[in-house]
Design a protein around this motif. Structure first.
Motif, PDB file in Angstrom:
ATOM      1  N   LYS A   2       0.823  -1.217   0.000  1.00 42.69           N
ATOM      2  CA  LYS A   2       0.000   0.000   0.000  1.00 42.69           C
ATOM      3  C   LYS A   2       0.850   1.258   0.000  1.00 42.69           C
ATOM      4  CE  LYS A   2      -3.709  -2.442   0.237  1.00 42.69           C
ATOM      5  NZ  LYS A   2      -4.049  -3.035  -1.005  1.00 42.69           N
ATOM      6  N   LYS A   3       2.014   1.213   0.643  1.00 42.68           N
ATOM      7  CA  LYS A   3       2.887   2.378   0.760  1.00 42.68           C
ATOM      8  C   LYS A   3       4.293   2.010   0.318  1.00 42.68           C
ATOM      9  CE  LYS A   3       2.178   4.729   4.711  1.00 42.68           C
ATOM     10  NZ  LYS A   3       2.098   4.919   6.173  1.00 42.68           N
ATOM     11  N   ASN A   4       5.025   2.992  -0.168  1.00 45.37           N
ATOM     12  CA  ASN A   4       6.437   2.825  -0.526  1.00 45.37           C
ATOM     13  C   ASN A   4       6.676   1.641  -1.455  1.00 45.37           C
ATOM     14  OD1 ASN A   4       7.067   5.003   1.243  1.00 45.37           O
ATOM     15  ND2 ASN A   4       7.019   3.568   2.948  1.00 45.37           N
ATOM     16  N   LYS A   5       5.897   1.555  -2.509  1.00 48.48           N
ATOM     17  CA  LYS A   5       6.055   0.453  -3.460  1.00 48.48           C
ATOM     18  C   LYS A   5       7.376   0.569  -4.200  1.00 48.48           C
ATOM     19  CE  LYS A   5       1.312  -0.650  -4.616  1.00 48.48           C
ATOM     20  NZ  LYS A   5       0.444  -1.103  -5.692  1.00 48.48           N
ATOM     21  N   PRO A   6       8.060  -0.561  -4.398  1.00 53.81           N
ATOM     22  CA  PRO A   6       9.235  -0.532  -5.273  1.00 53.81           C
ATOM     23  C   PRO A   6       8.757  -0.372  -6.714  1.00 53.81           C
ATOM     24  CG  PRO A   6       8.758  -2.778  -4.609  1.00 53.81           C
ATOM     25  CD  PRO A   6       7.812  -1.894  -3.854  1.00 53.81           C
ATOM     26  N   GLU A   7       9.672  -0.089  -7.602  1.00 56.17           N
ATOM     27  CA  GLU A   7       9.297   0.099  -9.004  1.00 56.17           C
ATOM     28  C   GLU A   7       8.956  -1.206  -9.705  1.00 56.17           C
ATOM     29  OE1 GLU A   7      11.913   2.578 -11.280  1.00 56.17           O
ATOM     30  OE2 GLU A   7      12.234   3.914  -9.574  1.00 56.17           O
ATOM     31  N   HIS A   8       9.491  -2.320  -9.197  1.00 57.65           N
ATOM     32  CA  HIS A   8       9.312  -3.588  -9.910  1.00 57.65           C
ATOM     33  C   HIS A   8       9.411  -4.752  -8.946  1.00 57.65           C
ATOM     34  CE1 HIS A   8       8.845  -5.743 -13.564  1.00 57.65           C
ATOM     35  NE2 HIS A   8       9.454  -4.859 -14.345  1.00 57.65           N
ATOM     36  N   SER A   9       9.151  -5.940  -9.477  1.00 56.54           N
ATOM     37  CA  SER A   9       9.335  -7.177  -8.715  1.00 56.54           C
ATOM     38  C   SER A   9      10.415  -8.025  -9.386  1.00 56.54           C
ATOM     39  CB  SER A   9       8.027  -7.976  -8.646  1.00 56.54           C
ATOM     40  OG  SER A   9       7.740  -8.583  -9.891  1.00 56.54           O
ATOM     41  N   ALA A  10      11.035  -8.899  -8.608  1.00 57.60           N
ATOM     42  CA  ALA A  10      12.083  -9.767  -9.151  1.00 57.60           C
ATOM     43  C   ALA A  10      11.531 -10.697 -10.228  1.00 57.60           C
ATOM     44  CB  ALA A  10      12.730 -10.571  -8.025  1.00 57.60           C
ATOM     45  N   VAL A  11      10.412 -11.347  -9.949  1.00 61.66           N
ATOM     46  CA  VAL A  11       9.829 -12.277 -10.921  1.00 61.66           C
ATOM     47  C   VAL A  11       9.401 -11.535 -12.184  1.00 61.66           C
ATOM     48  CG1 VAL A  11       7.915 -13.881 -11.348  1.00 61.66           C
ATOM     49  CG2 VAL A  11       9.139 -13.957  -9.161  1.00 61.66           C
ATOM     50  N   GLY A  12       8.762 -10.376 -12.031  1.00 61.66           N
ATOM     51  CA  GLY A  12       8.324  -9.593 -13.192  1.00 61.66           C
ATOM     52  C   GLY A  12       9.488  -9.107 -14.036  1.00 61.66           C
ATOM     53  N   MET A  13      10.537  -8.630 -13.382  1.00 59.28           N
ATOM     54  CA  MET A  13      11.701  -8.146 -14.115  1.00 59.28           C
ATOM     55  C   MET A  13      12.396  -9.300 -14.843  1.00 59.28           C
ATOM     56  SD  MET A  13      14.934  -5.896 -12.699  1.00 59.28           S
ATOM     57  CE  MET A  13      13.942  -4.487 -12.242  1.00 59.28           C
ATOM     58  N   ALA A  14      12.498 -10.450 -14.189  1.00 58.69           N
ATOM     59  CA  ALA A  14      13.120 -11.615 -14.824  1.00 58.69           C
ATOM     60  C   ALA A  14      12.332 -12.030 -16.068  1.00 58.69           C
ATOM     61  CB  ALA A  14      13.214 -12.770 -13.839  1.00 58.69           C
ATOM     62  N   GLU A  15      11.011 -12.042 -15.957  1.00 64.97           N
ATOM     63  CA  GLU A  15      10.186 -12.397 -17.119  1.00 64.97           C
ATOM     64  C   GLU A  15      10.415 -11.432 -18.265  1.00 64.97           C
ATOM     65  OE1 GLU A  15       6.175 -12.610 -15.633  1.00 64.97           O
ATOM     66  OE2 GLU A  15       6.534 -14.553 -14.668  1.00 64.97           O
ATOM     67  N   GLU A  16      10.476 -10.135 -17.968  1.00 63.62           N
ATOM     68  CA  GLU A  16      10.731  -9.140 -19.012  1.00 63.62           C
ATOM     69  C   GLU A  16      12.090  -9.340 -19.671  1.00 63.62           C
ATOM     70  OE1 GLU A  16      10.244  -5.218 -17.388  1.00 63.62           O
ATOM     71  OE2 GLU A  16       8.102  -5.518 -17.033  1.00 63.62           O
ATOM     72  N   MET A  17      13.068  -9.784 -18.894  1.00 61.09           N
ATOM     73  CA  MET A  17      14.419 -10.016 -19.415  1.00 61.09           C
ATOM     74  C   MET A  17      14.537 -11.349 -20.140  1.00 61.09           C
ATOM     75  SD  MET A  17      16.511  -8.739 -16.030  1.00 61.09           S
ATOM     76  CE  MET A  17      18.114  -9.283 -16.637  1.00 61.09           C
ATOM     77  N   GLY A  18      13.536 -12.227 -19.994  1.00 58.56           N
ATOM     78  CA  GLY A  18      13.580 -13.539 -20.628  1.00 58.56           C
ATOM     79  C   GLY A  18      14.465 -14.531 -19.891  1.00 58.56           C
ATOM     80  N   VAL A  19      14.614 -14.347 -18.570  1.00 61.11           N
ATOM     81  CA  VAL A  19      15.417 -15.240 -17.739  1.00 61.11           C
ATOM     82  C   VAL A  19      14.544 -15.804 -16.621  1.00 61.11           C
ATOM     83  CG1 VAL A  19      17.576 -14.036 -18.271  1.00 61.11           C
ATOM     84  CG2 VAL A  19      16.243 -13.347 -16.264  1.00 61.11           C
ATOM     85  N   GLU A  20      15.109 -16.730 -15.859  1.00 58.67           N
ATOM     86  CA  GLU A  20      14.400 -17.328 -14.727  1.00 58.67           C
ATOM     87  C   GLU A  20      15.158 -17.039 -13.444  1.00 58.67           C
ATOM     88  OE1 GLU A  20      13.963 -21.578 -15.207  1.00 58.67           O
ATOM     89  OE2 GLU A  20      13.789 -21.364 -17.372  1.00 58.67           O
TER      90      GLU A  20
END
Length: 122
Positions: A36-54
């Motif tokens: 709800k507060k102080n959200k990071p810009e991204h998540s590890a799983v989401g960023m990995a998916e965007e990069m095409g890695v696991e």
């Protein structure tokens, strides 16, 4: 780099510390949306998916630490089993005091020195 029985080549992330551009992330998009507060810009799983890695799993992270000591000043999210994630937790690892550790944290947590370890299968 490693080769699997089916001929798949696996490239492991050997950076000495969790890469700076992949830090300050919570575990997955579900955790990101739950904040709800102080959200990071991204998540590890989401960023990995965007990069095409696991994300590495615990066994892969342990294997990596036997080849090269990493995460002496940082920590890295690793793929978390569904039973742990279903309860709101997530796993991460680091290397301190001459030993490798696997810990747990709430999946929505994030720290400036925590990123994630990845691998690429070809």
């Amino acid at each position: 780099m490693a080769a699997e029985a089916d001929g798949t080549i696996v490239f492991y992330d050997f950076s000495p510390e969790s890469p700076e551009g992949r830090r300050k992330v919570c575990y997955d998009d579900e955790a990101l949306q739950a904040r709800k507060k102080n959200k990071p810009e991204h998540s590890a799983v989401g960023m990995a998916e965007e990069m095409g890695v696991e994300l590495m799993d615990e066994a892969q992270y342990r294997q990596l630490q036997t080849i090269e000591t990493v995460d002496r000043r940082t920590s890295s999210w690793i793929r978390t089993p569904e039973d742990i994630r279903g309860q709101g937790g997530a796993l991460f690892g680091d290397h301190r005091y001459g030993a490798m550790f696997i810990y747990h944290n709430g999946a929505e947590s994030y720290y400036s020195a925590r990123g994630f370890r990845a691998l690429l299968k070809i």
